[in-house]
Design an enzyme around this catalytic site. Structure first.
Site, PDB file in Angstrom:
ATOM      1  N   THR A 156     -10.861 -89.214  62.134  1.00  0.00           N
ATOM      2  CA  THR A 156     -11.370 -88.766  63.442  1.00  0.00           C
ATOM      3  C   THR A 156     -10.172 -88.902  64.372  1.00  0.00           C
ATOM      4  O   THR A 156      -9.358 -89.820  64.189  1.00  0.00           O
ATOM      5  CB  THR A 156     -12.548 -89.619  63.962  1.00  0.00           C
ATOM      6  OG1 THR A 156     -12.051 -90.900  64.319  1.00  0.00           O
ATOM      7  CG2 THR A 156     -13.666 -89.770  62.933  1.00  0.00           C
ATOM      8  N   HIS A 157     -10.028 -87.984  65.298  1.00  0.00           N
ATOM      9  CA  HIS A 157      -8.858 -87.965  66.203  1.00  0.00           C
ATOM     10  C   HIS A 157      -7.544 -87.888  65.416  1.00  0.00           C
ATOM     11  O   HIS A 157      -6.518 -88.379  65.885  1.00  0.00           O
ATOM     12  CB  HIS A 157      -8.834 -89.198  67.112  1.00  0.00           C
ATOM     13  CG  HIS A 157     -10.138 -89.502  67.773  1.00  0.00           C
ATOM     14  ND1 HIS A 157     -10.494 -89.025  69.006  1.00  0.00           N
ATOM     15  CD2 HIS A 157     -11.203 -90.225  67.335  1.00  0.00           C
ATOM     16  CE1 HIS A 157     -11.703 -89.449  69.322  1.00  0.00           C
ATOM     17  NE2 HIS A 157     -12.165 -90.170  68.307  1.00  0.00           N
ATOM     18  N   SER A 190      12.414 -69.161  53.970  1.00  0.00           N
ATOM     19  CA  SER A 190      13.108 -68.898  55.232  1.00  0.00           C
ATOM     20  C   SER A 190      14.381 -68.121  54.926  1.00  0.00           C
ATOM     21  O   SER A 190      15.026 -68.352  53.902  1.00  0.00           O
ATOM     22  CB  SER A 190      13.445 -70.231  55.899  1.00  0.00           C
ATOM     23  OG  SER A 190      14.559 -70.086  56.749  1.00  0.00           O
ATOM     24  N   LYS A 241      13.319 -74.216  52.534  1.00  0.00           N
ATOM     25  CA  LYS A 241      11.987 -74.061  53.125  1.00  0.00           C
ATOM     26  C   LYS A 241      10.974 -73.367  52.221  1.00  0.00           C
ATOM     27  O   LYS A 241      11.285 -72.436  51.512  1.00  0.00           O
ATOM     28  CB  LYS A 241      12.083 -73.258  54.438  1.00  0.00           C
ATOM     29  CG  LYS A 241      12.752 -73.961  55.589  1.00  0.00           C
ATOM     30  CD  LYS A 241      12.061 -75.252  56.017  1.00  0.00           C
ATOM     31  CE  LYS A 241      10.714 -75.005  56.661  1.00  0.00           C
ATOM     32  NZ  LYS A 241      10.852 -74.278  57.922  1.00  0.00           N
ATOM     33  N   GLU A 264      -0.961 -69.978  57.918  1.00  0.00           N
ATOM     34  CA  GLU A 264      -0.580 -69.783  59.328  1.00  0.00           C
ATOM     35  C   GLU A 264      -1.091 -68.440  59.859  1.00  0.00           C
ATOM     36  O   GLU A 264      -1.614 -68.354  60.968  1.00  0.00           O
ATOM     37  CB  GLU A 264       0.950 -69.836  59.473  1.00  0.00           C
ATOM     38  CG  GLU A 264       1.499 -71.234  59.292  1.00  0.00           C
ATOM     39  CD  GLU A 264       3.023 -71.232  59.299  1.00  0.00           C
ATOM     40  OE1 GLU A 264       3.594 -71.912  60.144  1.00  0.00           O
ATOM     41  OE2 GLU A 264       3.631 -70.540  58.456  1.00  0.00           O
ATOM     42  N   TYR A 293     -25.737 -42.968  76.348  1.00  0.00           N
ATOM     43  CA  TYR A 293     -24.419 -42.859  75.738  1.00  0.00           C
ATOM     44  C   TYR A 293     -23.360 -42.556  76.792  1.00  0.00           C
ATOM     45  O   TYR A 293     -23.565 -41.762  77.713  1.00  0.00           O
ATOM     46  CB  TYR A 293     -24.385 -41.744  74.665  1.00  0.00           C
ATOM     47  CG  TYR A 293     -23.008 -41.595  74.054  1.00  0.00           C
ATOM     48  CD1 TYR A 293     -22.626 -42.404  72.989  1.00  0.00           C
ATOM     49  CD2 TYR A 293     -22.068 -40.707  74.578  1.00  0.00           C
ATOM     50  CE1 TYR A 293     -21.344 -42.311  72.444  1.00  0.00           C
ATOM     51  CE2 TYR A 293     -20.792 -40.612  74.041  1.00  0.00           C
ATOM     52  CZ  TYR A 293     -20.431 -41.414  72.977  1.00  0.00           C
ATOM     53  OH  TYR A 293     -19.175 -41.333  72.448  1.00  0.00           O
TER      54      TYR A 293
END
Ligand code: ARG
Length: 475
Positions: free
Chosen positions: A156-157, A278, A284, A291, A318
């Site tokens: 949590t947190h 990369s 990398k 993402e 319409y």
């Protein structure tokens, strides 16, 4: 010279810029199969209501089916001058059946036609998406099955909180996706309605049968109100809201996977096939898929807001503004379908670094809550137990030790109620197994999924029969 369908009352050609600005064929060709399906049923209805004869009906249907075949063979060329998919199809039909094509538009307007097409299109896409969501749930369920015995820190947190089994973490997403499926099932009810027969706004004076059209298309109802039928886009908003929630759930999962795959956590590794490198830093391995799915969530929310904004000031019924509903809708269908499709193998190939996870259980005082609850079993109030345990944690932090490293004498310095049974109450694995035993087992999730699958099978079968009957591909 291209003569417009509505050229009758005009004395000038439309300006080329206006033609470009108002055309929708660049994107609404997506509706081709549903437009033809709707037209085939419309033709049947015109015949049934004696507005065309049997021979005319056969000719029109043959012509419409030929357009589908030619489209699938890449032989159809759409023209901007024909504005949209409806007019482009009508123009092609004219090539095959000459002036008879002009009868197709009897008791119909593009206003109810485009509404019908969109209903049919979205109904089909919801089925494909529910299918993918069930596959995604299964991929998560497989991970949960594999990780039933891996004890894992719940957060949590983003701070270590209590020990759980990693399975529970995956199952949380199965539960979210179940609600997503339910939302789509509910949305389907409003999507699966027929606006056909509303024509431009107030229906037609001809004796037509909109109930026949709805029944032939497997649509569960006909709009009660013709103004509503041609201007309602609530069903798109509902779908986009459901799609936004699905993307939000996937985005949260992506965020977690990205964090977990960082060197700082190192709980999981993505398969190389689902990462990219990369151009500058040779070492990398970037979690691009996760993402991008997080990033693409923004454009799905954007589509929802686009349509809500599009609708908010529209007078009945319409308005051409409504043409703007399609690009966001199509984009969301594509984004969602691609995201869920890629996520299924991404999860199937995920590697879990169980040694690192096991090691992580040693710090973060994951058993502190269980210690407070142990004190409760000795008759101490929870607030008091919380305070005692807090002091013990502070002591351990100063001495760089774990709670279970303290001697019984040390512990009794904090509370005389602590006995040597405390050590078993502090065992991380045991705590996880106690809390886990109160939770639903895998089979409860499997049951939910099989109910969704039964719904899907029924709807898919219904669609297959209809598309097959009219020789229109279901894709
Ligand atoms: N392309 C139009 C749309 O997507 C079809 C309906 C056109 N209706 C009209 N009255 N201009 O909304």
């Amino acid at each position: 010279m291209n003569k417009k369908l509505w050229a009758g009352r005009f004395q000038k050609q439309v300006h080329p810029m206006v033609e470009r600005y108002t055309a929708s064929i660049d994107f609404d060709y997506t509706l081709i199969y549903e437009d033809i399906l709707g037209s085939l049923v419309h033709v049947n209805m015109l015949e049934k209501c004696s507005l065309i004869d049997k021979e005319e009906s056969n000719q029109l249907q043959l012509g419409l089916k030929k357009i589908v075949q030619e489209y699938d063979q890449g032989k159809i060329e759409f023209h901007l001058a024909d504005e949209d998919i409806h007019t482009n199809i009508e123009r092609y039909l004219k090539k095959y059946v000459c002036d008879l094509a002009d009868k197709l538009h009897t008791a119909r307007s593009r206003n109810d036609q485009v509404a019908l097409d969109t209903h049919l299109y979205l109904r089909k896409q919801i089925i494909f998406i529910v299918h993918l969501l069930i596959e995604l749930q299964n991929a998560l369920l497989d991970l949960a099955t594999k990780h039933q015995n891996i004890v894992f820190p719940a957060y949590t947190h983003l701070q270590r909180a209590q020990p759980i089994y990693l399975a529970q973490h995956w199952l949380a997403y199965v539960a979210m996706l179940h609600r997503d499926v339910e939302r789509l099932q509910s949305c389907w009810i409003r999507v699966n309605q027929s606006p056909s027969g509303a024509c431009a706004v107030a229906g037609s004076t001809l004796a037509t049968d909109q109930y026949y059209v709805a029944a032939e298309l497997g649509l569960e109802g006909v709009y009660l109100n013709t103004l509503d039928a041609v201007s309602d886009r609530d069903f798109i908003v509902e779908f986009l809201a459901a799609a936004s929630l699905i993307m939000m759930h996937i985005s949260r999962l992506s965020e977690e996977l990205i964090i977990w795959s960082s060197q700082e956590f190192n709980f999981i590794s993505f398969d190389d096939a689902y990462c990219t490198g990369s151009s500058m830093m040779p070492q990398k391995k970037n979690p691009d898929v996760a993402e991008l799915s997080r990033g693409k969530t923004g454009r799905v929310y954007g589509a929802l807001v686009t349509i809500l904004t599009l609708l908010k000031g529209l007078p009945l019924a319409y308005n051409k503004d409504l043409q703007e509903d399609k690009e966001p809708l199509f984009d969301v269908v594509k984004t969602l379908t691609h995201t869920v499709s890629i996520y299924i193998p991404l999860l199937a190939t995920l590697k879990v670094n169980s040694d690192v996870i096991h090691h992580s259980l040693q710090s973060g005082y994951l058993n502190a809550t269980a210690l407070a609850e142990y004190l409760v079993t000795k008759g101490i109030s929870f607030r008091e137990a919380h305070s005692i345990t807090g002091k013990m944690v502070a002591y351990c932090l100063q001495n760089n030790s774990r709670l279970q490293d303290l001697t019984l004498a040390d512990m009794q310095g904090f509370s005389m109620f602590i006995g040597d049974d405390v050590y078993s109450a502090l065992a991380i694995e045991k705590i996880a197994s106690i809390t886990q035993s109160k939770l639903l087992t895998l089979s409860a999730y499997e049951n939910q999924i099989s109910i969704s699958k039964a719904w899907l099978a029924e709807k898919l079968c219904m669609l297959q029969n209809i598309y097959l009957k009219f020789d229109v591909p279901l894709k």
